[in-house]
Design an enzyme around this catalytic site. Structure first.
Site, PDB file in Angstrom:
ATOM      1  N   ASP A 165       0.839  -1.369  -0.105  1.00 23.95           N
ATOM      2  CA  ASP A 165       0.073   0.095   0.048  1.00 23.95           C
ATOM      3  C   ASP A 165       0.898   1.199  -0.069  1.00 23.95           C
ATOM      4  O   ASP A 165       1.581   1.414   1.028  1.00 23.95           O
ATOM      5  CB  ASP A 165      -0.853   0.038   1.277  1.00 23.95           C
ATOM      6  CG  ASP A 165      -1.699   1.349   1.262  1.00 23.95           C
ATOM      7  OD1 ASP A 165      -1.526   2.203   0.668  1.00 23.95           O
ATOM      8  OD2 ASP A 165      -2.633   1.312   2.404  1.00 23.95           O
ATOM      9  N   ASP A 178      -6.633  -0.363  -1.694  1.00 20.57           N
ATOM     10  CA  ASP A 178      -5.615   0.640  -1.742  1.00 20.57           C
ATOM     11  C   ASP A 178      -3.940  -0.221  -1.890  1.00 20.57           C
ATOM     12  O   ASP A 178      -3.274   0.635  -1.899  1.00 20.57           O
ATOM     13  CB  ASP A 178      -5.505   1.334  -0.548  1.00 20.57           C
ATOM     14  CG  ASP A 178      -5.589   0.549   0.685  1.00 20.57           C
ATOM     15  OD1 ASP A 178      -5.370  -0.543   0.555  1.00 20.57           O
ATOM     16  OD2 ASP A 178      -5.610   1.046   1.672  1.00 20.57           O
ATOM     17  N   ASP A 179      -4.104  -1.356  -2.245  1.00 19.13           N
ATOM     18  CA  ASP A 179      -2.710  -2.100  -2.406  1.00 19.13           C
ATOM     19  C   ASP A 179      -2.064  -2.164  -3.990  1.00 19.13           C
ATOM     20  O   ASP A 179      -3.070  -2.548  -4.745  1.00 19.13           O
ATOM     21  CB  ASP A 179      -2.998  -3.428  -1.971  1.00 19.13           C
ATOM     22  CG  ASP A 179      -3.024  -3.345  -0.437  1.00 19.13           C
ATOM     23  OD1 ASP A 179      -1.932  -3.394   0.289  1.00 19.13           O
ATOM     24  OD2 ASP A 179      -4.165  -3.184   0.273  1.00 19.13           O
ATOM     25  N   ASN A 189      16.860  -7.890   0.473  1.00 18.27           N
ATOM     26  CA  ASN A 189      15.502  -8.831   0.485  1.00 18.27           C
ATOM     27  C   ASN A 189      14.346  -7.762   1.184  1.00 18.27           C
ATOM     28  O   ASN A 189      14.645  -7.144   2.019  1.00 18.27           O
ATOM     29  CB  ASN A 189      15.864  -9.916   1.441  1.00 18.27           C
ATOM     30  CG  ASN A 189      15.055 -10.992   1.230  1.00 18.27           C
ATOM     31  OD1 ASN A 189      13.688 -10.918   1.624  1.00 18.27           O
ATOM     32  ND2 ASN A 189      15.294 -12.047   0.805  1.00 18.27           N
ATOM     33  N   TYR A 194       0.590  -0.306  15.100  1.00 18.30           N
ATOM     34  CA  TYR A 194      -0.506  -0.420  13.965  1.00 18.30           C
ATOM     35  C   TYR A 194       0.144   0.506  12.687  1.00 18.30           C
ATOM     36  O   TYR A 194       0.040   1.665  12.757  1.00 18.30           O
ATOM     37  CB  TYR A 194      -1.877  -0.311  14.535  1.00 18.30           C
ATOM     38  CG  TYR A 194      -2.834  -0.403  13.390  1.00 18.30           C
ATOM     39  CD1 TYR A 194      -3.002  -1.746  12.784  1.00 18.30           C
ATOM     40  CD2 TYR A 194      -3.385   0.708  12.636  1.00 18.30           C
ATOM     41  CE1 TYR A 194      -3.740  -1.780  11.930  1.00 18.30           C
ATOM     42  CE2 TYR A 194      -4.382   0.539  11.710  1.00 18.30           C
ATOM     43  CZ  TYR A 194      -4.865  -0.895  11.193  1.00 18.30           C
ATOM     44  OH  TYR A 194      -5.402  -1.068  10.261  1.00 18.30           O
ATOM     45  N   LYS A 227      -3.667  -3.016   7.744  1.00 18.41           N
ATOM     46  CA  LYS A 227      -3.615  -4.591   7.581  1.00 18.41           C
ATOM     47  C   LYS A 227      -2.767  -4.858   6.542  1.00 18.41           C
ATOM     48  O   LYS A 227      -2.144  -4.088   5.380  1.00 18.41           O
ATOM     49  CB  LYS A 227      -5.080  -5.058   7.178  1.00 18.41           C
ATOM     50  CG  LYS A 227      -5.880  -5.229   8.508  1.00 18.41           C
ATOM     51  CD  LYS A 227      -5.224  -6.236   9.273  1.00 18.41           C
ATOM     52  CE  LYS A 227      -5.789  -6.536  10.619  1.00 18.41           C
ATOM     53  NZ  LYS A 227      -4.967  -6.968  11.637  1.00 18.41           N
ATOM     54  N   ASP A 254      -3.004  -7.356   4.302  1.00 16.25           N
ATOM     55  CA  ASP A 254      -3.759  -7.437   2.833  1.00 16.25           C
ATOM     56  C   ASP A 254      -2.901  -8.320   2.244  1.00 16.25           C
ATOM     57  O   ASP A 254      -2.155  -7.931   1.194  1.00 16.25           O
ATOM     58  CB  ASP A 254      -3.543  -6.062   2.468  1.00 16.25           C
ATOM     59  CG  ASP A 254      -4.383  -5.198   3.080  1.00 16.25           C
ATOM     60  OD1 ASP A 254      -5.463  -5.541   3.979  1.00 16.25           O
ATOM     61  OD2 ASP A 254      -4.568  -3.924   3.005  1.00 16.25           O
ATOM     62  N   SER A 258      -4.719 -30.685 -13.686  1.00  8.45           N
ATOM     63  CA  SER A 258      -3.875 -31.783 -14.005  1.00  8.45           C
ATOM     64  C   SER A 258      -2.949 -32.133 -12.683  1.00  8.45           C
ATOM     65  O   SER A 258      -1.895 -32.007 -12.499  1.00  8.45           O
ATOM     66  CB  SER A 258      -2.914 -31.461 -15.004  1.00  8.45           C
ATOM     67  OG  SER A 258      -3.465 -31.185 -16.171  1.00  8.45           O
ATOM     68  N   TYR A 266      -2.629  -5.367  18.654  1.00  8.53           N
ATOM     69  CA  TYR A 266      -1.854  -4.851  17.225  1.00  8.53           C
ATOM     70  C   TYR A 266      -2.684  -3.907  16.620  1.00  8.53           C
ATOM     71  O   TYR A 266      -2.540  -3.553  15.563  1.00  8.53           O
ATOM     72  CB  TYR A 266      -1.515  -5.928  16.597  1.00  8.53           C
ATOM     73  CG  TYR A 266      -0.978  -7.154  17.244  1.00  8.53           C
ATOM     74  CD1 TYR A 266       0.467  -7.128  17.310  1.00  8.53           C
ATOM     75  CD2 TYR A 266      -1.561  -8.185  17.967  1.00  8.53           C
ATOM     76  CE1 TYR A 266       1.294  -7.964  18.222  1.00  8.53           C
ATOM     77  CE2 TYR A 266      -0.737  -9.041  18.717  1.00  8.53           C
ATOM     78  CZ  TYR A 266       0.503  -9.149  18.772  1.00  8.53           C
ATOM     79  OH  TYR A 266       1.393  -9.780  19.448  1.00  8.53           O
TER      80      TYR A 266
HETATM   81  C1  F6R Z   1      -7.777  -0.784   7.642  1.00  8.66           C
HETATM   82  C2  F6R Z   1      -7.664   0.487   6.966  1.00  8.66           C
HETATM   83  C3  F6R Z   1      -8.570   1.543   7.271  1.00  8.66           C
HETATM   84  C4  F6R Z   1      -7.945   2.716   8.286  1.00  8.66           C
HETATM   85  C5  F6R Z   1      -9.060   3.816   8.658  1.00  8.66           C
HETATM   86  C6  F6R Z   1      -8.413   4.861   9.494  1.00  8.66           C
HETATM   87  O1  F6R Z   1      -7.018  -1.590   7.068  1.00  8.66           O
HETATM   88  O2  F6R Z   1      -6.671   0.816   6.194  1.00  8.66           O
HETATM   89  O3  F6R Z   1      -9.910   1.068   7.892  1.00  8.66           O
HETATM   90  O4  F6R Z   1      -7.562   1.960   9.367  1.00  8.66           O
HETATM   91  O5  F6R Z   1      -9.648   4.264   7.722  1.00  8.66           O
HETATM   92  O6  F6R Z   1      -7.377   5.352   8.760  1.00  8.66           O
HETATM   93  P1  F6R Z   1      -6.406   6.469   9.331  1.00  8.66           P
HETATM   94  O7  F6R Z   1      -6.082   6.152  10.910  1.00  8.66           O
HETATM   95  O8  F6R Z   1      -5.434   6.619   8.477  1.00  8.66           O
HETATM   96  O9  F6R Z   1      -7.257   7.609   9.390  1.00  8.66           O
HETATM   97 MG    MG Z   2      -3.965   2.338   3.182  1.00 11.27          MG
HETATM   98 MG    MG Z   3      -4.819  -2.121   1.833  1.00  7.60          MG
END
Ligand code: F6R
Ligand code: MG
Ligand code: MG
Length: 386
Positions: free
Chosen positions: A32, A73-74, A125, A249, A252, A254, A263, A368
Site C-alpha cells: 500500500d 489501496d494495495d 531482500n 499499527y 492491515k 492485505d 492436472s 496490534y
Molecule cells: C484498515 C484501513 C482503514 C483505516 C481507517 C483509519 O486496514 O486501512 O480502515 O484503518 O480508515 O485510517 P487513518 O488512521 O489513516 O485515518
Molecule cells: Mg491504506
Molecule cells: Mg490495503
C-alpha cells in the site's frame, strides 16, 4: 515409415524442449503506497506509472512478463522471471517501483502515501521491509493454469480456511476422492508468526492437528502447500505481519497467494469454491473488526462500506513459456452473486454490534491496533477491588 526431420527443425525442437523444461518463477509483490480516496482504492495514474516502470524492466529483460493490478489501496505487481524466489534483483526492482510510486503518490497527496514502506532503504531482500510477497518456482507444465489471489482489509491467516478446503477437504475438492494424482493428499507448511517458527503437516493423516493450529489465523498461517505424490509446489501465500514488523499499527497486511490448478492440482473451480462462502476474517475498519470476505471482480476491488467489507480478488493466468498473458477476472461471474449478497447481509448484521465483540476483534488481537494508545489514558485511574 520414417518422417524426415531437417536439422533446422531438429534444432527448433531442441530449443522448444529447452524452453519447455525451463523453470519459471512467479513473484507477486504488493504494498500500500497510497490510497485513493482514503484507504479505499488505488489511483489510475499510479497503476499506469507502475505499468510503465515494469514495461521498462521487461524491455531490459529483468522480468519475462508482468501484470499490474490493485486490490483496494494495495498495488500488486505480478511478475514472471527465471531467477528463483527471493531474488535480490527482483526484490530490489519491486522496492524501487514502490519507492517511485510513493514519491508520485506524495506529489498527488494521495492518502497514507508510503504506508507500507517501513524501512528507509533496501538491504537485499523485502523480508521485514513492509511489502508482502508470495513467490514460487516450478517447471512449467504442458499447460500451466494458476490463480493469483489478492486481498484488502485483512490479514495473511485469511487464506487458511480456503487453503484447507482446496487441498484437504473432499467436500470442496472432489479430486481428493477421484483423481489418483491427488488422493495422496498435500503437505502444509504452517508459520507461527508470533514465535517465528514453522511446522509441516501432511493431510489427510494430520488434518485434525492442522486444523487445531490454523483455526487461529492471527497466529498460525499457511505459507506453502506441496503435493504429497511428488513434493511439487501447489500454493504459496504472503505471511508478512506489518504490525509485528513495525511494533505498532500500520494498516492491515492485505495478503496475496498463488495457487496452481488442474492436472494433479485442484481444478480451477475447486480452488474458487471455498470463496462461495463469505467466511469471517479479521481486519476491516481500522484493522480492528471481523467481517465477511467478499469475492469481487477487479472493478469492485474498492472497499468503501465501513472501509470494507474485506475483499478478495482472483486473477487467473494461463502461463506460456514464462509469459503471463492476459488475466482472467475469476470472480466476475454471477455464480458468486449469492456469496456477495450473503456478505452484505452479514455486514448489516455484524455492524449492528458497533464497538462490541465479536464485531470488534478480541482484546488479544486489539493489542496490534491503535486501541492500546487509547487505553494508556486510563493508566493510574483505576481503583483496586478487594
Ligand atoms: C484498515 C484501513 C482503514 C483505516 C481507517 C483509519 O486496514 O486501512 O480502515 O484503518 O480508515 O485510517 P487513518 O488512521 O489513516 O485515518
Ligand atoms: Mg491504506
Ligand atoms: Mg490495503
Amino acid at each position: 515409415m520414417f518422417l524426415k526431420i531437417t536439422s533446422a527443425e531438429r534444432m527448433k525442437n531442441t530449443e522448444k524442449r529447452r524452453i519447455d523444461s525451463m523453470k519459471v518463477t512467479i513473484s507477486v509483490i504488493k504494498a500500500d503506497i497510497g490510497g485513493f480516496v482514503g484507504h479505499s482504492h488505488s489511483h489510475p495514474d499510479i497503476l499506469k506509472y507502475a505499468d510503465e516502470l515494469l514495461s521498462a524492466a521487461k524491455d531490459e529483460k529483468t522480468v519475462t512478463d508482468f501484470h499490474v493490478a490493485h486490490c483496494g489501496d494495495d498495488l500488486e505487481l505480478i511478475m514472471t522471471h527465471g531467477k528463483g524466489v527471493q531474488d535480490k534483483g527482483i526484490h530490489a526492482l519491486a522496492w524501487d517501483i514502490f519507492t517511485k510510486c510513493t514519491e508520485k503518490a506524495k506529489s498527488m497527496k494521495l492518502y497514507g502515501a508510503g504506508q507500507d514502506m517501513l524501512k528507509d532503504s533496501f538491504s537485499g531482500n523485502l523480508k521485514g521491509m513492509g511489502p508482502g510477497f508470495a513467490e514460487m518456482e516450478f517447471e512449467e507444465r504442458e499447460s500451466e493454469p494458476l490463480i493469483v489471489f489478492m486481498a484488502d482489509k485483512t490479514e495473511p491467516g485469511a487464506w487458511n480456511l480456503p487453503l484447507y478446503r482446496m487441498f484437504a477437504d473432499p467436500f470442496s475438492t472432489a479430486g481428493l476422492v477421484i483423481d489418483p494424482k491427488v488422493t495422496k493428499g498435500f503437505t502444509f507448511e504452517v508459520h507461527d508468526v508470533k514465535k517465528n517458527r514453522s511446522i509441516t503437516m501432511s493431510t489427510p493423516n494430520q488434518s485434525y492437528q492442522l486444523l487445531s493450529l490454523i483455526g487461529t489465523p492471527s497466529r498460525f498461517v499457511i505459507k506453502h502447500v506441496f503435493r504429497n505424490l511428488d513434493s511439487e509446489i501447489a500454493a504459496v501465500s504472503s505471511t508478512e505481519r506489518l504490525g509485528l514488523i513495525a511494533g505498532r499499527y500500520v494498516g492491515k497486511d492485505d495478503p496475496v497467494m498463488i495457487v496452481r490448478a488442474q492436472s494433479g492440482f485442484p481444478a480451477v473451480g475447486e480452488i474458487l469454491e471455498p470463496f462461495a462462502f463469505p467466511y469471517m476474517v479479521a481486519g476491516w475498519m481500522r484493522g480492528s473488526h471481523h467481517g465477511p470476505f467478499m469475492p469481487v471482480s477487479q472493478n469492485d476491488a474498492k472497499p468503501t462500506r465501513f472501509d470494507g467489507p474485506p475483499r478478495v480478488l482472483a486473477l487467473g493466468f494461463q502461463l506460456c513459456n514464462g509469459m503471463l498473458g492476459l488475466p482472467s477476472d475469476m470472480f466476475s461471474d454471477p455464480s458468486f452473486d449469492l456469496a456477495r449478497q450473503k456478505a452484505n447481509e452479514i455486514t448489516d448484521y455484524i455492524r449492528r454490534h458497533g464497538p462490541f465483540e465479536p464485531a470488534r476483534l478480541s482484546s488479544d488481537e486489539m493489542e496490534y491496533t491503535t486501541l492500546p494508545q487509547v487505553m494508556k489514558d486510563l493508566e493510574g485511574k483505576w481503583n483496586r477491588l478487594d
